[in-house]
Write a protein that holds these residues in place. Structure first.
Motif, PDB file in Angstrom:
ATOM      1  N   SER A 160       1.071  -1.051   0.157  1.00  0.00           N
ATOM      2  CA  SER A 160       0.231  -0.080  -0.034  1.00  0.00           C
ATOM      3  C   SER A 160       0.836   1.268   0.052  1.00  0.00           C
ATOM      4  CB  SER A 160      -0.925  -0.099   1.328  1.00  0.00           C
ATOM      5  OG  SER A 160      -0.190  -0.287   2.397  1.00  0.00           O
ATOM      6  N   GLY A 161       2.172   1.316   0.638  1.00  0.00           N
ATOM      7  CA  GLY A 161       2.972   2.292   0.649  1.00  0.00           C
ATOM      8  C   GLY A 161       3.408   2.608  -0.594  1.00  0.00           C
ATOM      9  N   ARG A 162       3.671   1.793  -1.454  1.00  0.00           N
ATOM     10  CA  ARG A 162       4.329   1.977  -2.926  1.00  0.00           C
ATOM     11  C   ARG A 162       3.093   2.795  -3.356  1.00  0.00           C
ATOM     12  NH1 ARG A 162       5.636  -2.719  -3.579  1.00  0.00           N
ATOM     13  NH2 ARG A 162       3.850  -3.762  -4.532  1.00  0.00           N
ATOM     14  N   ARG A 163       1.791   2.287  -3.466  1.00  0.00           N
ATOM     15  CA  ARG A 163       0.774   2.942  -4.379  1.00  0.00           C
ATOM     16  C   ARG A 163       0.595   4.296  -3.906  1.00  0.00           C
ATOM     17  NH1 ARG A 163       1.210  -0.466  -8.348  1.00  0.00           N
ATOM     18  NH2 ARG A 163       1.275  -2.877  -7.619  1.00  0.00           N
ATOM     19  N   LEU A 164       0.781   4.657  -2.491  1.00  0.00           N
ATOM     20  CA  LEU A 164       0.698   5.958  -1.937  1.00  0.00           C
ATOM     21  C   LEU A 164       1.840   6.997  -2.136  1.00  0.00           C
ATOM     22  CD1 LEU A 164      -1.301   5.059   1.059  1.00  0.00           C
ATOM     23  CD2 LEU A 164      -2.261   5.914  -1.074  1.00  0.00           C
ATOM     24  N   SER A 165       3.023   6.421  -2.977  1.00  0.00           N
ATOM     25  CA  SER A 165       4.228   7.175  -3.115  1.00  0.00           C
ATOM     26  C   SER A 165       5.056   7.366  -1.881  1.00  0.00           C
ATOM     27  CB  SER A 165       3.934   8.533  -3.732  1.00  0.00           C
ATOM     28  OG  SER A 165       3.268   8.408  -5.119  1.00  0.00           O
ATOM     29  N   ILE A 166       4.882   6.354  -1.237  1.00  0.00           N
ATOM     30  CA  ILE A 166       5.810   6.128   0.217  1.00  0.00           C
ATOM     31  C   ILE A 166       6.703   5.420  -0.024  1.00  0.00           C
ATOM     32  CG2 ILE A 166       5.725   5.536   2.763  1.00  0.00           C
ATOM     33  CD1 ILE A 166       3.024   6.543   2.775  1.00  0.00           C
ATOM     34  N   GLY A 167       8.009   5.881  -0.131  1.00  0.00           N
ATOM     35  CA  GLY A 167       9.139   4.980  -0.614  1.00  0.00           C
ATOM     36  C   GLY A 167       9.752   4.293   0.465  1.00  0.00           C
ATOM     37  N   HIS A 168       9.513   4.643   1.587  1.00  0.00           N
ATOM     38  CA  HIS A 168      10.382   3.730   3.030  1.00  0.00           C
ATOM     39  C   HIS A 168       9.590   4.033   4.213  1.00  0.00           C
ATOM     40  CE1 HIS A 168      13.849   1.827   4.695  1.00  0.00           C
ATOM     41  NE2 HIS A 168      13.856   2.645   5.335  1.00  0.00           N
ATOM     42  N   SER A 172      12.832  -2.229   8.909  1.00  0.00           N
ATOM     43  CA  SER A 172      12.914  -1.151   7.636  1.00  0.00           C
ATOM     44  C   SER A 172      12.594  -1.880   6.367  1.00  0.00           C
ATOM     45  CB  SER A 172      13.993  -0.487   7.801  1.00  0.00           C
ATOM     46  OG  SER A 172      15.079  -1.356   7.288  1.00  0.00           O
ATOM     47  N   ALA A 173      11.793  -1.116   5.562  1.00  0.00           N
ATOM     48  CA  ALA A 173      11.268  -1.677   4.327  1.00  0.00           C
ATOM     49  C   ALA A 173      11.281  -0.587   3.152  1.00  0.00           C
ATOM     50  CB  ALA A 173      10.131  -2.631   4.284  1.00  0.00           C
ATOM     51  N   THR A 174      11.695  -1.020   2.169  1.00  0.00           N
ATOM     52  CA  THR A 174      11.698  -0.043   0.892  1.00  0.00           C
ATOM     53  C   THR A 174      10.489  -0.386   0.144  1.00  0.00           C
ATOM     54  OG1 THR A 174      14.074   0.289   0.700  1.00  0.00           O
ATOM     55  CG2 THR A 174      12.928   0.841  -1.245  1.00  0.00           C
ATOM     56  N   CYS A 175       9.520   0.660  -0.164  1.00  0.00           N
ATOM     57  CA  CYS A 175       8.388   0.597  -0.852  1.00  0.00           C
ATOM     58  C   CYS A 175       8.344   0.546  -2.337  1.00  0.00           C
ATOM     59  CB  CYS A 175       7.151   1.190  -0.216  1.00  0.00           C
ATOM     60  SG  CYS A 175       6.927   1.266   1.749  1.00  0.00           S
ATOM     61  N   ILE A 176       9.383   1.639  -2.673  1.00  0.00           N
ATOM     62  CA  ILE A 176       9.490   1.908  -4.135  1.00  0.00           C
ATOM     63  C   ILE A 176      10.864   1.471  -4.369  1.00  0.00           C
ATOM     64  CG2 ILE A 176       9.580   3.680  -5.742  1.00  0.00           C
ATOM     65  CD1 ILE A 176       7.616   5.218  -4.105  1.00  0.00           C
ATOM     66  N   GLU A 177      10.519   0.533  -5.524  1.00  0.00           N
ATOM     67  CA  GLU A 177      12.120   0.254  -5.947  1.00  0.00           C
ATOM     68  C   GLU A 177      13.193   1.343  -6.163  1.00  0.00           C
ATOM     69  OE1 GLU A 177      13.962  -3.040  -9.353  1.00  0.00           O
ATOM     70  OE2 GLU A 177      11.748  -2.342  -9.294  1.00  0.00           O
ATOM     71  N   PHE A 233      14.417   3.497  -4.423  1.00  0.00           N
ATOM     72  CA  PHE A 233      14.205   4.930  -3.622  1.00  0.00           C
ATOM     73  C   PHE A 233      15.452   4.683  -2.312  1.00  0.00           C
ATOM     74  CE2 PHE A 233      12.952   6.752   0.409  1.00  0.00           C
ATOM     75  CZ  PHE A 233      12.222   8.001  -0.148  1.00  0.00           C
ATOM     76  N   ASN A 234      15.851   5.907  -2.318  1.00  0.00           N
ATOM     77  CA  ASN A 234      17.157   6.065  -1.652  1.00  0.00           C
ATOM     78  C   ASN A 234      16.890   6.775  -0.245  1.00  0.00           C
ATOM     79  OD1 ASN A 234      19.789   6.026  -0.854  1.00  0.00           O
ATOM     80  ND2 ASN A 234      20.560   7.648  -2.062  1.00  0.00           N
ATOM     81  N   PRO A 235      16.569   6.053   0.648  1.00  0.00           N
ATOM     82  CA  PRO A 235      16.085   6.894   2.216  1.00  0.00           C
ATOM     83  C   PRO A 235      17.290   7.449   2.786  1.00  0.00           C
ATOM     84  CG  PRO A 235      16.412   4.325   2.223  1.00  0.00           C
ATOM     85  CD  PRO A 235      16.446   4.613   0.922  1.00  0.00           C
ATOM     86  N   ILE A 236      17.060   8.211   3.744  1.00  0.00           N
ATOM     87  CA  ILE A 236      17.913   8.925   4.630  1.00  0.00           C
ATOM     88  C   ILE A 236      18.014   8.016   5.661  1.00  0.00           C
ATOM     89  CG2 ILE A 236      18.509  10.960   5.887  1.00  0.00           C
ATOM     90  CD1 ILE A 236      16.764  12.547   4.205  1.00  0.00           C
ATOM     91  N   THR A 237      19.309   7.662   6.176  1.00  0.00           N
ATOM     92  CA  THR A 237      19.566   6.776   7.429  1.00  0.00           C
ATOM     93  C   THR A 237      19.023   7.396   8.720  1.00  0.00           C
ATOM     94  OG1 THR A 237      21.783   7.435   7.540  1.00  0.00           O
ATOM     95  CG2 THR A 237      21.368   5.638   6.423  1.00  0.00           C
ATOM     96  N   VAL A 238      18.951   6.789   9.620  1.00  0.00           N
ATOM     97  CA  VAL A 238      18.436   7.107  10.996  1.00  0.00           C
ATOM     98  C   VAL A 238      19.559   8.378  11.604  1.00  0.00           C
ATOM     99  CG1 VAL A 238      18.079   6.761  13.252  1.00  0.00           C
ATOM    100  CG2 VAL A 238      17.208   5.323  11.539  1.00  0.00           C
TER     101      VAL A 238
END
Length: 388
Positions: free
Chosen positions: A18-26, A42-47, A49-54
């Motif tokens: 669902s996150g991927r469909r709502l444009s939520i990347g991580h 942690s999980a990446t929703c959009i292939e 996608f480059n998240p910012i680390t904690v």
């Protein structure tokens, strides 16, 4: 909540789709113990996608340094120098520790996404607290009931106000059998003339089922601008959420009603049986739409078709859930059934939609003698008044 339980993993894994469909990347769940932070999921929703680390997030001047319990929105840049929007929602919080859900996206978090993300955090909280071996003892406690009631209040705030629909009366009732439920009713305009009502009936009462209902509602809202017909919308939702539906160990029923407030033209479809009566005032009779040719096809869950009809002033559509007709009498030997529903409906067909729904609920309570419900009861009456 030091370890991810199977129940929480079900919810978080479902979120990825669902996150991927709502444009939520991580999505990430982190714990804070005094000044130490640890990522526990942690999980990446959009292939790609480059998240910012904690660790990088902590360098942001807006990063929370206390356990205020408030949502926090940040903005930063990832290692590719892309702008990233960050939403931090506390799951639990006390003086020394906290659990936080962290969502990242390339787009701002709008008002349609926020209730869903808050609900996700609440689900993690409830499941984390009570997914333990002595759950039967905990679940009888006042604390557990209070937490679930708070979560149900969050769901209730998402329910629509039907008094804004011009030319139509819409009455509804939702009687929950359990405090935890994924069922919902929603309604909103697709444009100035087309109003859409959606009902979702999830037969399970666990955390994953509850989350699935919230995910379906949010995705339907996000697709509203495309103005799909009911059948196309349902096919789109079931395809996009097939991973969530696979996780939920329960049947999901979705019904969509779209009606033109000027002409009365109405289109209906469902995922599963079409639990709807149509009363025609001119003919002074009703039809069970589930027994029509289209209705029988929809019940198989492999066909996506629309049923079209014209609503004239005085005509009524009545949606009813399985929980209504399957409710048992006090002895548990007989069910309320469709025959009682039909009889009560026809007696009150001249009433307002709200009065009709209230009368049907009274009829059910008289039959069951207020015995505990075995499944949620949902009723929606849509009555055309006059030309809008």
């Amino acid at each position: 909540m030091n370890d991810i339980s199977p129940q929480i993993k079900d919810i978080t894994d479902s979120f990825v789709s669902s996150g991927r469909r709502l444009s939520i990347g991580h999505v990430e769940i982190i714990t804070r113990q005094e000044e130490a932070y640890q990522s526990i999921y942690s999980a990446t929703c959009i292939e790609n996608f480059n998240p910012i680390t904690v660790d990088e997030l902590r360098k942001n001047p807006d990063f929370p340094t206390d356990n205020s319990g408030e949502n926090r929105e940040l903005k930063g840049k990832n290692s590719k120098n892309q702008d990233i929007h960050i939403l931090m929602i506390p799951v639990t919080s006390d003086d020394n520790s906290s659990v936080i859900c962290v969502f990242q996206s390339t787009a701002p978090f709008d008002k349609e996404k926020l209730p869903f993300l808050q609900f996700f955090a609440a689900m993690i909280d409830i499941t984390g607290k009570y997914s333990i071996k002595d759950a039967s003892t905990i679940r009888g406690s006042d604390r557990y009931k209070k937490d679930l009631i708070n979560m149900r209040d969050m769901q209730a705030k998402l329910f629509p106000k039907f008094n804004v629909v011009r030319g139509f009366q819409i009455g509804s009732a939702f009687l929950p059998a359990e405090l935890m439920s994924g069922n919902f009713i929603d309604g909103f305009y697709l444009d100035e003339n087309i109003y859409q009502v959606v009902v979702c009936d999830v037969s399970g009462y666990d955390a994953a089922s509850t989350f699935a209902g919230a995910a379906i509602r949010t995705l339907i809202r996000s697709e509203a601008s495309k103005k799909m017909t009911p059948s196309v919308l349902i096919e789109t939702i079931t395809m996009k959420l097939k991973n969530i539906i696979a996780v939920v160990h329960a049947l999901i029923y979705i019904s969509v009603f779209q009606f033109n407030i000027k002409t009365g033209k109405t289109m209906i479809s469902s995922y599963g049986p079409l639990m709807t009566l149509f009363y025609n005032k001119k003919k002074n009779g009703y039809a069970n739409l589930g027994t029509t040719e289209v209705g029988r096809l929809l019940a198989k869950r492999i066909f996506y078709k629309d049923l079209s009809l014209m609503m004239e002033p005085g005509d009524i559509l009545l949606y009813y859930s399985n929980g209504m007709i399957n409710a048992s009498n006090e002895t548990g030997k007989e069910q309320y059934g469709e025959s009682n529903l039909y009889a009560s409906f026809m007696k009150q067909k001249e009433s307002s939609s709200t009065d009709l729904v209230h009368t049907l609920i009274e009829s059910l309570n008289d039959y069951t003698n207020y015995s505990p419900l075995e499944a949620d009861v949902i009723l929606i009456a849509i009555k055309r008044e006059a030309q809008a």
